[in-house]
Design an enzyme around this catalytic site. Structure first.
Site, short mmCIF file in Angstrom:
data_model
loop_
_atom_site.label_atom_id
_atom_site.label_comp_id
_atom_site.label_asym_id
_atom_site.label_seq_id
_atom_site.Cartn_x
_atom_site.Cartn_y
_atom_site.Cartn_z
N LYS A 126 0.86 -1.19 0.00
CA LYS A 126 0.00 0.00 0.00
C LYS A 126 0.90 1.23 0.00
O LYS A 126 2.04 1.15 0.43
CB LYS A 126 -0.90 0.00 1.25
CG LYS A 126 -2.11 0.90 1.16
CD LYS A 126 -3.26 0.29 0.38
CE LYS A 126 -4.37 1.28 0.16
NZ LYS A 126 -5.59 0.65 -0.38
N ASP A 166 -6.91 4.51 -4.67
CA ASP A 166 -7.60 4.40 -3.37
C ASP A 166 -8.19 5.80 -3.15
O ASP A 166 -8.38 6.55 -4.13
CB ASP A 166 -6.61 4.00 -2.26
CG ASP A 166 -7.31 3.62 -0.95
OD1 ASP A 166 -7.80 2.49 -0.82
OD2 ASP A 166 -7.40 4.47 -0.03
#
Ligand code: NDP
Length: 445
Positions: A126, A166
């Site tokens: 991430k 995201d």
């Protein structure tokens, strides 16, 4: 929590001071592993648990950029390459002012198990930045993305680490980052990012995938009780990518979504959300939820409280972490809510999860319920590798099949470890054992 996992958790807290979201995510997974380790003690050997909570690599970097007025800003960039047992690191990039190392670490940790659940050969990672794209011009966003990618490019690659979007990162940002990556590397590695535009290697259904998958997961949970979404009132939070396509799929399945929100407030539209108007306001105009209410008679804007104050049958939290606390859970339960399917990552606090589980309602945790996004990113990588492109129906059928498999894996694992219907245990146990088995096969690395 068992002694062996408790010790690992305490070490995580000591070594990652102040990273409260990461502590929360680790606690939730480790808590579920008690019955798994009781049945298969070898998972606690070889410091496997200690290794799985430690990222393989963490990168933090300076991101300087110049705004339209000529002023220089300095943001911080992150990429956490958490676990590559199952494949190249895979996980989104988040641009939001709240981003810090602990938030990226919690998201990367969740991603390991989510990606394992998809069974598609992808590891967990991430990244992101504390850059706030709200109110910035396209040119400012472009200059930021180029500066961010100038550093990130040396760490990623189609077989190494494949970022996606995201919060705050959609098609526009992926486009600017891909352009800069291609320029730096002098190489058209389409498979280095997912969520790309359709004309340059993107996949149909990627935009819709997370929201669609969250609703498909809710539908599968309901099917275990002989029910469906048909005729149900649905509460959605957020008004971004995940929320919009959760609303779309819920409508397709005969439900009536009546709420959405952003950081300025929430909207209640008892007649059912006008999806075309919402897309116009949020996707085309990049406006606020108030712009919807201005053009929609009967809809109302509420600026205090949360969407969870509204009575409904199904709740789909699709905004951000810890947006649904214990009080909100109690209100939802009083309002008759019987299903929660998490579109966002860790949107329910531990108190909320406990309340849902105590009440015995259907609760689908994010790492299972929102895995449709990353699953379709893996489908995008597959198409890039094969230099091919599937039509919408083919890609959607694959997503539907993957979501059904994830649901069934959770159900089977929950039964195997003695807690039928517990999707939290099911998702954590099924995801963990897949990663752990491969880590053992790879030796101490
Ligand atoms: P978007 O940026 O498209 O939308 C986010 C929405 O949530 C916006 O409406 C935003 O409002 C609201 N929001 C974000 N942060 C806050 C906050 N702190 N307080 C109140 N509202 C907030 O992001 P996505 O839809 O892509 O992501 C939503 C969630 O889904 C995140 O948790 C993400 O990690 C998760 N997720 C996303 C996937 C994807 O494929 N995109 C895949 C799997 C999970 P505002 O604009 O006012 O900030």
């Amino acid at each position: 929590m068992q002694d062996v996992v408790e010790k690992v958790y305490e070490q995580v807290v000591t070594r990652n001071r102040g990273e409260v979201e990461f502590h929360q995510a680790v606690h939730e997974v480790l808590e579920s592993l008690g019955p798994v380790i009781a049945k298969h003690p070898h998972y606690a050997e070889g410091a496997l648990l200690e290794r799985i909570v430690e990222p393989e690599r963490q990168i933090m970097f300076r991101v300087p950029w110049v705004d339209d007025a000529g002023q220089v800003h300095v943001n911080r960039g992150f990429r956490i390459e958490f676990n590559s047992a199952l494949g190249p690191y895979k996980g989104g990039l988040r641009f939001h002012p709240s981003v810090n190392a602990g938030i990226i670490k919690f998201l990367g940790f969740e991603q390991i198990f989510k990606n394992a659940l998809t069974a598609q050969g992808i590891g967990g990672g991430k990244g992101g930045s504390d850059f706030d794209p709200h109110g910035r011009s396209d040119a400012e966003v472009m200059r930021f993305c180029q500066s961010f990618m100038t550093e990130l490019a040396r760490h990623i690659g189609p077989s190494t680490d494949v970022p996606a979007g995201d919060i705050g990162v959609g098609g526009r940002e992926i486009g600017y980052m891909f352009g800069q990556y291609k320029r730096l590397r002098n190489s058209y590695d389409a498979g280095v990012l997912t969520g790309k535009g359709l004309a340059w290697g993107g996949s149909l259904v990627r935009t819709e995938a997370t929201g669609y998958g969250t609703v498909l997961f809710a539908q599968s949970m309901l099917a275990t009780k002989g029910e469906s979404l048909e005729g149900k009132k649905v509460l959605v939070s957020g008004a971004g990518n995940v929320a919009i396509y959760a609303i779309e799929k819920a409508q397709q399945l005969g439900a009536t979504p009546i709420t959405f929100s952003d950081s300025s407030g929430y909207v209640v539209d008892e007649a059912g959300v006008d999806l075309e108007l919402l897309k116009q306001v949020k996707e085309v105009e990049r406006g606020r939820v108030a712009d919807y209410v201005e053009r929609r008679p009967g809809a109302r804007l509420v600026t205090g409280g949360s969407v969870w104050d509204v009575p409904g049958d199904v709740a789909l939290p699709c905004a951000t972490q810890n947006e649904l606390n214990g009080d909100a859970a109690a209100t939802l339960l009083r309002g008759g809510c019987g299903v929660v399917s998490e579109g966002a990552n860790m949107p329910s606090t531990p108190e909320a999860v406990e309340a849902f589980q105590k009440a015995g309602i259907l609760f689908g945790p994010g790492k299972a319920a929102n895995a449709g996004g990353v699953a379709t990113s893996a489908l995008e990588m597959e198409q890039n590798a094969g230099r091919t492109r599937w039509d919408f129906a083919t890609a959607e059928a694959k997503l539907t099949g993957i979501m059904a498999d994830i649901h069934d894996s959770c159900v089977a694992a929950a039964e195997e470890y003695g807690r039928p219907g517990d999707y939290v245990l099911g998702a954590n146990a099924a995801g963990f054992t897949r990663v752990a088995d491969v880590m053992i096969a790879h030796g101490i690395v």
